[in-house]
Design a protein around this motif. Structure first.
Motif, PDB file in Angstrom:
ATOM      1  N   PRO A  43       0.822  -1.216   0.000  1.00 47.98           N
ATOM      2  CA  PRO A  43       0.000   0.000   0.000  1.00 47.98           C
ATOM      3  C   PRO A  43       0.857   1.268   0.000  1.00 47.98           C
ATOM      4  CG  PRO A  43      -0.846  -1.594   1.576  1.00 47.98           C
ATOM      5  CD  PRO A  43       0.485  -2.115   1.113  1.00 47.98           C
ATOM      6  N   ASP A  44       0.413   2.281  -0.727  1.00 50.43           N
ATOM      7  CA  ASP A  44       1.165   3.536  -0.825  1.00 50.43           C
ATOM      8  C   ASP A  44       1.485   4.116   0.546  1.00 50.43           C
ATOM      9  OD1 ASP A  44       1.143   3.319  -3.518  1.00 50.43           O
ATOM     10  OD2 ASP A  44      -0.350   4.878  -3.892  1.00 50.43           O
ATOM     11  N   LYS A  45       0.537   4.037   1.468  1.00 54.65           N
ATOM     12  CA  LYS A  45       0.732   4.648   2.782  1.00 54.65           C
ATOM     13  C   LYS A  45       1.799   3.934   3.602  1.00 54.65           C
ATOM     14  CE  LYS A  45      -3.086   2.018   4.880  1.00 54.65           C
ATOM     15  NZ  LYS A  45      -4.396   2.125   5.574  1.00 54.65           N
ATOM     16  N   GLU A  46       2.152   2.720   3.199  1.00 58.19           N
ATOM     17  CA  GLU A  46       3.165   1.956   3.936  1.00 58.19           C
ATOM     18  C   GLU A  46       4.559   2.108   3.337  1.00 58.19           C
ATOM     19  OE1 GLU A  46       2.061  -2.098   4.426  1.00 58.19           O
ATOM     20  OE2 GLU A  46       0.073  -1.645   5.263  1.00 58.19           O
ATOM     21  N   CYS A  47       4.720   2.873   2.274  1.00 54.36           N
ATOM     22  CA  CYS A  47       6.048   3.021   1.666  1.00 54.36           C
ATOM     23  C   CYS A  47       6.340   4.500   1.378  1.00 54.36           C
ATOM     24  CB  CYS A  47       6.192   2.167   0.420  1.00 54.36           C
ATOM     25  SG  CYS A  47       4.905   2.398  -0.817  1.00 54.36           S
ATOM     26  N   PRO A  48       6.739   5.253   2.399  1.00 54.19           N
ATOM     27  CA  PRO A  48       7.097   6.653   2.190  1.00 54.19           C
ATOM     28  C   PRO A  48       8.441   6.806   1.474  1.00 54.19           C
ATOM     29  CG  PRO A  48       7.527   6.026   4.451  1.00 54.19           C
ATOM     30  CD  PRO A  48       6.829   4.856   3.813  1.00 54.19           C
ATOM     31  N   ARG A  49       9.219   5.724   1.433  1.00 54.22           N
ATOM     32  CA  ARG A  49      10.533   5.754   0.790  1.00 54.22           C
ATOM     33  C   ARG A  49      10.706   4.573  -0.154  1.00 54.22           C
ATOM     34  NH1 ARG A  49      14.341   9.101   3.197  1.00 54.22           N
ATOM     35  NH2 ARG A  49      13.634  10.189   5.081  1.00 54.22           N
ATOM     36  N   CYS A  50      11.606   4.751  -1.102  1.00 54.35           N
ATOM     37  CA  CYS A  50      11.925   3.671  -2.044  1.00 54.35           C
ATOM     38  C   CYS A  50      12.461   2.468  -1.281  1.00 54.35           C
ATOM     39  CB  CYS A  50      12.956   4.157  -3.061  1.00 54.35           C
ATOM     40  SG  CYS A  50      13.564   2.856  -4.180  1.00 54.35           S
ATOM     41  N   MET A  51      11.951   1.286  -1.592  1.00 56.63           N
ATOM     42  CA  MET A  51      12.349   0.079  -0.881  1.00 56.63           C
ATOM     43  C   MET A  51      13.688  -0.473  -1.377  1.00 56.63           C
ATOM     44  SD  MET A  51       8.551  -1.708  -0.561  1.00 56.63           S
ATOM     45  CE  MET A  51       9.004  -2.875   0.729  1.00 56.63           C
ATOM     46  N   GLN A  52      14.324   0.240  -2.324  1.00 62.15           N
ATOM     47  CA  GLN A  52      15.647  -0.151  -2.786  1.00 62.15           C
ATOM     48  C   GLN A  52      16.716   0.854  -2.337  1.00 62.15           C
ATOM     49  OE1 GLN A  52      16.746  -2.907  -4.454  1.00 62.15           O
ATOM     50  NE2 GLN A  52      18.812  -2.064  -4.251  1.00 62.15           N
ATOM     51  N   ASP A  75      11.498   5.885  -9.541  1.00 57.55           N
ATOM     52  CA  ASP A  75      11.606   5.625 -10.971  1.00 57.55           C
ATOM     53  C   ASP A  75      12.978   5.063 -11.340  1.00 57.55           C
ATOM     54  OD1 ASP A  75      10.502   6.023 -13.770  1.00 57.55           O
ATOM     55  OD2 ASP A  75      12.383   7.140 -13.882  1.00 57.55           O
ATOM     56  N   ARG A  76      14.038   5.546 -10.689  1.00 55.67           N
ATOM     57  CA  ARG A  76      15.386   5.078 -11.005  1.00 55.67           C
ATOM     58  C   ARG A  76      15.544   3.597 -10.693  1.00 55.67           C
ATOM     59  NH1 ARG A  76      20.362   7.716  -7.835  1.00 55.67           N
ATOM     60  NH2 ARG A  76      19.307   6.582  -6.150  1.00 55.67           N
ATOM     61  N   CYS A  77      14.907   3.124  -9.632  1.00 58.13           N
ATOM     62  CA  CYS A  77      15.054   1.729  -9.213  1.00 58.13           C
ATOM     63  C   CYS A  77      14.009   0.806  -9.849  1.00 58.13           C
ATOM     64  CB  CYS A  77      14.960   1.620  -7.691  1.00 58.13           C
ATOM     65  SG  CYS A  77      16.321   2.432  -6.816  1.00 58.13           S
ATOM     66  N   CYS A  78      13.064   1.386 -10.578  1.00 53.91           N
ATOM     67  CA  CYS A  78      12.004   0.565 -11.174  1.00 53.91           C
ATOM     68  C   CYS A  78      11.619   1.136 -12.538  1.00 53.91           C
ATOM     69  CB  CYS A  78      10.794   0.528 -10.241  1.00 53.91           C
ATOM     70  SG  CYS A  78       9.570  -0.734 -10.630  1.00 53.91           S
TER      71      CYS A  78
END
Length: 233
Positions: A43-52, A75-78
């Motif tokens: 969910p968007d609300k659970e990822c305030p930062r890039c997971m990479q 975008d850079r990581c995906c």
């Protein structure tokens, strides 16, 4: 199997999901055993930062979901759009770098090995404890659900019922190479307590059938890896 039943088994429909357009079997029960289900998106609300890379999302740094793993990235990581045939996507879809590598490797199976499996090859086939092998053509069904063996008799083995697969090889030397000469597999039979056994061996003729059989076995080895990965996910 009658032509009418086969047509219904192979029927497909176009569906749209949040990830993109997919061409899926009309009936879920007839899906490929090599297929993967679409993942639940983080969910968007659970990822305030890039997971990479841990970049913070804001108006400029937008978030994107990998269509294969469902995780959230910048975008850079995906940024890669890669075919994802195991989920039946019509067009290449956005994937993170790690998933894109896996999908690229799997593309070789769909572009090369799958065609070999569908074409089939000739083997000496031994069922169970029988001492007399039968010359049969073994191929993968068009819907990828069954191994079809045709000779003096006819057999169909559902891929989903295969328990274990062992590729038989010869010619191993330290630092050398091996070549596939056969395959041994166990599979469950509805209503039977014990697993059934089957062995396929390439013939010894001098024409191209032995080479075709070796290519089929190598393709089956790749297919087996995908099958077990599908079960683990």
């Amino acid at each position: 199997m009658s032509s009418g039943v086969a047509a219904r088994c192979d029927a497909k429909k176009l569906v749209r999901s949040p990830s993109g357009l997919r061409m899926v079997p009309e009936h879920r029960a007839f899906g490929s055993p090599f297929g993967l289900e679409e993942p639940q998106w983080v969910p968007d609300k659970e990822c305030p930062r890039c997971m990479q890379c841990d970049a913070k999302f804001d108006f400029i740094t937008r978030k994107h979901h990998c269509r294969r793993c469902g995780k959230c990235f910048c975008d850079r990581c995906c940024s890669q759009k890669v075919p994802l045939r195991r989920m039946c996507f019509v067009d290449p879809v956005r994937q993170c770098a790690e998933c894109a590598l896996v999908s690229h490797r799997e593309a070789e199976f769909y572009d090369k090995q799958l065609k070999v499996l569908l074409s089939g090859a000739t083997f000496l086939v031994t069922f169970g404890d029988s001492e007399k092998p039968e010359t049969m053509v073994c191929r993968l069904s068009n819907n990828q659900r069954c191994l079809i063996l045709d000779g003096d008799s006819h057999h169909e083995i559902e891929i989903a019922h295969v328990c274990t697969v062992q590729i038989l090889t010869e010619g191993f030397t330290p630092g050398g190479s091996t070549r596939a000469t056969g395959m041994s597999l166990q599979y469950t039979v509805p209503g039977a307590e014990a697993a059934a056994q089957l062995k396929l061996m390439a013939g010894e003729d001098a024409n191209g059938s032995k080479r075709q059989a070796a290519a089929w076995l190598a393709a089956m080895h790749k297919a087996t890896k995908l099958l077990y990965e599908s079960r683990d996910q």
